[in-house]
Design a protein around this motif. Structure first.
Motif, PDB file in Angstrom:
ATOM      1  N   TYR A  68       0.831  -1.219   0.000  1.00  0.00           N
ATOM      2  CA  TYR A  68       0.000   0.000   0.000  1.00  0.00           C
ATOM      3  C   TYR A  68       0.862   1.266   0.000  1.00  0.00           C
ATOM      4  O   TYR A  68       0.507   2.279  -0.595  1.00  0.00           O
ATOM      5  N   GLN A  69       2.042   1.152   0.620  1.00  0.00           N
ATOM      6  CA  GLN A  69       2.982   2.278   0.601  1.00  0.00           C
ATOM      7  C   GLN A  69       3.459   2.524  -0.846  1.00  0.00           C
ATOM      8  O   GLN A  69       3.572   3.665  -1.280  1.00  0.00           O
ATOM      9  N   ALA A  70       3.691   1.406  -1.563  1.00  0.00           N
ATOM     10  CA  ALA A  70       4.110   1.518  -2.973  1.00  0.00           C
ATOM     11  C   ALA A  70       2.993   2.176  -3.787  1.00  0.00           C
ATOM     12  O   ALA A  70       3.249   2.998  -4.675  1.00  0.00           O
ATOM     13  N   LYS A  71       1.736   1.843  -3.461  1.00  0.00           N
ATOM     14  CA  LYS A  71       0.583   2.458  -4.167  1.00  0.00           C
ATOM     15  C   LYS A  71       0.540   3.957  -3.862  1.00  0.00           C
ATOM     16  O   LYS A  71       0.402   4.774  -4.763  1.00  0.00           O
ATOM     17  N   ARG A  72       0.688   4.268  -2.560  1.00  0.00           N
ATOM     18  CA  ARG A  72       0.612   5.687  -2.156  1.00  0.00           C
ATOM     19  C   ARG A  72       1.754   6.493  -2.755  1.00  0.00           C
ATOM     20  O   ARG A  72       1.615   7.683  -3.026  1.00  0.00           O
ATOM     21  N   SER A  73       2.903   5.847  -2.961  1.00  0.00           N
ATOM     22  CA  SER A  73       4.072   6.554  -3.517  1.00  0.00           C
ATOM     23  C   SER A  73       3.997   6.685  -5.032  1.00  0.00           C
ATOM     24  O   SER A  73       4.984   7.067  -5.662  1.00  0.00           O
ATOM     25  N   GLY A  74       2.899   6.288  -5.634  1.00  0.00           N
ATOM     26  CA  GLY A  74       2.726   6.510  -7.068  1.00  0.00           C
ATOM     27  C   GLY A  74       2.527   5.263  -7.910  1.00  0.00           C
ATOM     28  O   GLY A  74       2.418   5.331  -9.124  1.00  0.00           O
ATOM     29  N   ARG A  75       2.533   4.060  -7.313  1.00  0.00           N
ATOM     30  CA  ARG A  75       2.327   2.781  -8.036  1.00  0.00           C
ATOM     31  C   ARG A  75       3.530   2.435  -8.923  1.00  0.00           C
ATOM     32  O   ARG A  75       4.499   3.187  -8.959  1.00  0.00           O
ATOM     33  N   ASN A  76       3.430   1.297  -9.619  1.00  0.00           N
ATOM     34  CA  ASN A  76       4.459   0.853 -10.568  1.00  0.00           C
ATOM     35  C   ASN A  76       5.843   0.806  -9.899  1.00  0.00           C
ATOM     36  O   ASN A  76       6.853   1.217 -10.470  1.00  0.00           O
ATOM     37  N   GLN A  77       5.880   0.323  -8.667  1.00  0.00           N
ATOM     38  CA  GLN A  77       7.156   0.227  -7.944  1.00  0.00           C
ATOM     39  C   GLN A  77       7.059  -0.807  -6.827  1.00  0.00           C
ATOM     40  O   GLN A  77       5.967  -1.258  -6.486  1.00  0.00           O
ATOM     41  N   PHE A  78       8.213  -1.158  -6.286  1.00  0.00           N
ATOM     42  CA  PHE A  78       8.200  -2.098  -5.149  1.00  0.00           C
ATOM     43  C   PHE A  78       8.682  -1.397  -3.899  1.00  0.00           C
ATOM     44  O   PHE A  78       9.448  -0.432  -3.969  1.00  0.00           O
ATOM     45  N   MET A  79       8.249  -1.890  -2.777  1.00  0.00           N
ATOM     46  CA  MET A  79       8.592  -1.275  -1.491  1.00  0.00           C
ATOM     47  C   MET A  79       8.828  -2.404  -0.479  1.00  0.00           C
ATOM     48  O   MET A  79       8.054  -3.364  -0.423  1.00  0.00           O
ATOM     49  N   GLN A  80       9.875  -2.248   0.308  1.00  0.00           N
ATOM     50  CA  GLN A  80      10.176  -3.266   1.326  1.00  0.00           C
ATOM     51  C   GLN A  80       9.646  -2.806   2.683  1.00  0.00           C
ATOM     52  O   GLN A  80       9.739  -1.611   2.994  1.00  0.00           O
ATOM     53  N   HIS A  81       9.116  -3.727   3.451  1.00  0.00           N
ATOM     54  CA  HIS A  81       8.702  -3.369   4.817  1.00  0.00           C
ATOM     55  C   HIS A  81       9.902  -3.527   5.735  1.00  0.00           C
ATOM     56  O   HIS A  81      10.531  -4.572   5.766  1.00  0.00           O
ATOM     57  N   HIS A  82      10.237  -2.480   6.470  1.00  0.00           N
ATOM     58  CA  HIS A  82      11.324  -2.547   7.458  1.00  0.00           C
ATOM     59  C   HIS A  82      10.704  -2.532   8.851  1.00  0.00           C
ATOM     60  O   HIS A  82       9.692  -1.866   9.064  1.00  0.00           O
ATOM     61  N   GLU A  83      11.333  -3.223   9.754  1.00  0.00           N
ATOM     62  CA  GLU A  83      10.802  -3.253  11.129  1.00  0.00           C
ATOM     63  C   GLU A  83      10.847  -1.863  11.736  1.00  0.00           C
ATOM     64  O   GLU A  83      11.795  -1.134  11.517  1.00  0.00           O
TER      65      GLU A  83
END
Ligand SMILES: Nc1nc2c(ncn2[C@@H]2O[C@H](COP(=O)(O)OP(=O)(O)OP(=O)(O)O)[C@@H](O)[C@H]2O)c(=O)[nH]1
Length: 360
Positions: free
Chosen positions: A345-360
């Protein structure tokens, strides 16, 4: 041992408790026939008759009953039923011969057929063992009739009746066995279908959970890593609205195809998690490798573009969220999914078409 006594056993044709009940029924039948026979046969052969029933046949049934409590019973069920039922039939034939020589009486031969029904249809001998049983019993019956003149003029007719009955039994057993095989195959197919998503032929959510949990406990033992990716198509509602639902289905199938190309290891679990959402679990990979995988998911749509005029990118794209951790840091499947989902959802909020890693 405990497992052996629980529920229906796939290696046995009938449940173990039913087998025991049937043995008791068999003993009652022998006792019932005995009380009826003793009224009609001459007193001179009562002892011999009594010996065949109480001295041999009923103890054989009791032996079978006792054997049913042994842990190897399941493995030796068919040979044991064949052995015991053949002995019971032989005892009867021995008695027929004895009565003929002692008293000149033709004792009924139909018992041979009745025992065969019991062995093949009640105790459910397999076809292979039914053939062995039928060969041993018919061979002995032919020998009996050939060796003594017990059935006189009717010998040929009686042999014909016994052999035909055994043949009919064999055909019946074969038909039942074939029908059962078809049923088992259909059941296996249904079970298989219930695990798979029909549109993408990926695992469905339920299967994903089951596979994930078993692989997770395996990797907990080796203290290995686990990484979960959530993949979600961008602006897919718009795609459906513009291009139609069938075109949307084709995009979902294409996404599945891309994922299958990227995640090829036996231990990779790729599944359709919901409508246009996919989930992948991989095990034993480091951070750099997982980042590379996430990147490849995004790049698939760039290398093989599909137009999407309703998207700011002009083509179909997806967003990916992923979370990598040690298998021992996870208690439930939900823990890791919600973290990968947050990243998606963070990747979606940041503009889509990208990947995002969850960090602790
Ligand atoms: N064609 C097709 N569409 C599906 C299927 N399952 C779900 N959908 C559609 O997928 C769309 C998902 O829409 P949203 O959850 O609003 O997400 P989105 O439009 O992709 O927007 P973002 O995720 O924010 O980029 C809905 O319109 C669903 O009807 C399916 O099996 N086939």
């Amino acid at each position: 041992m405990k497992q052996f006594f629980e529920g229906p056993d796939p290696a046995l044709p009938i449940e173990i408790n039913q087998i025991r009940i049937l043995i008791v029924v068999g003993i009652i039948l022998i006792a019932g026939f005995m009380s009826a026979d003793l009224h009609v046969i001459p007193a001179a052969i009562h002892d011999s008759y009594f010996f065949t029933r109480v001295g041999v046949q009923i103890p054989l049934c009791l032996l079978f009953l006792v054997a049913s409590f042994h842990s190897s019973f399941k493995r030796y069920y068919y040979p044991l039923v064949t052995f015991i039922m053949v002995l019971i039939a032989y005892t009867n034939m021995w008695f027929v011969d004895l009565v003929w020589h002692k008293e000149n009486i033709s004792f009924a031969y139909e018992g041979t057929v009745l025992y065969s029904f019991f062995a093949m249809f009640i105790l459910r001998l397999s076809f292979k063992y039914s053939v062995i049983y039928a060969a041993l019993v018919s061979g002995a019956f032919v020998f009996l009739v050939g060796h003594s003149e017990v059935y006189g003029d009717h010998a040929f007719l009686n042999v014909g009746f016994v052999l035909t009955s055994l043949l009919v039994c064999l055909i019946g057993v074969l038909q039942i066995e074939q029908a059962q095989k078809k049923l088992i195959a259909a059941n296996e197919r249904l079970t298989e279908l219930s695990k798979i998503d029909p549109l993408t032929e990926l695992y469905n959510r339920r299967t994903y959970k089951a596979l994930f949990n078993s692989l997770l406990s395996l990797h907990k033992r080796t203290n290995g890593s686990v990484c979960v990716f959530i993949v979600d198509l961008d602006h897919f509602k718009r795609y459906n609205d513009h291009y139609g639902h069938l075109a949307g289905d084709a995009i979902i199938q294409q996404q599945a195809k891309f994922l299958k190309q990227i995640f090829k290891r036996d231990s990779d679990v790729v599944a359709r998690y919901g409508g246009e959402e996919f989930i992948i679990a991989t095990f034993g990979n480091d951070e750099e490798y997982c980042r590379g995988l996430a990147q490849r998911i995004i790049e698939c749509w760039h290398q093989d573009p599909y137009p999407h005029v309703q998207s700011q990118f002009g083509q179909v794209t997806c967003s990916v969220g992923w979370y990598l951790t040690n298998a021992n840091n996870i208690d439930t499947e939900k823990d890791i999914v919600s973290k990968a989902d947050d990243a998606m959802y963070q990747a979606k909020r940041s503009g889509r078409n990208q990947f995002m890693q969850h960090h602790e």
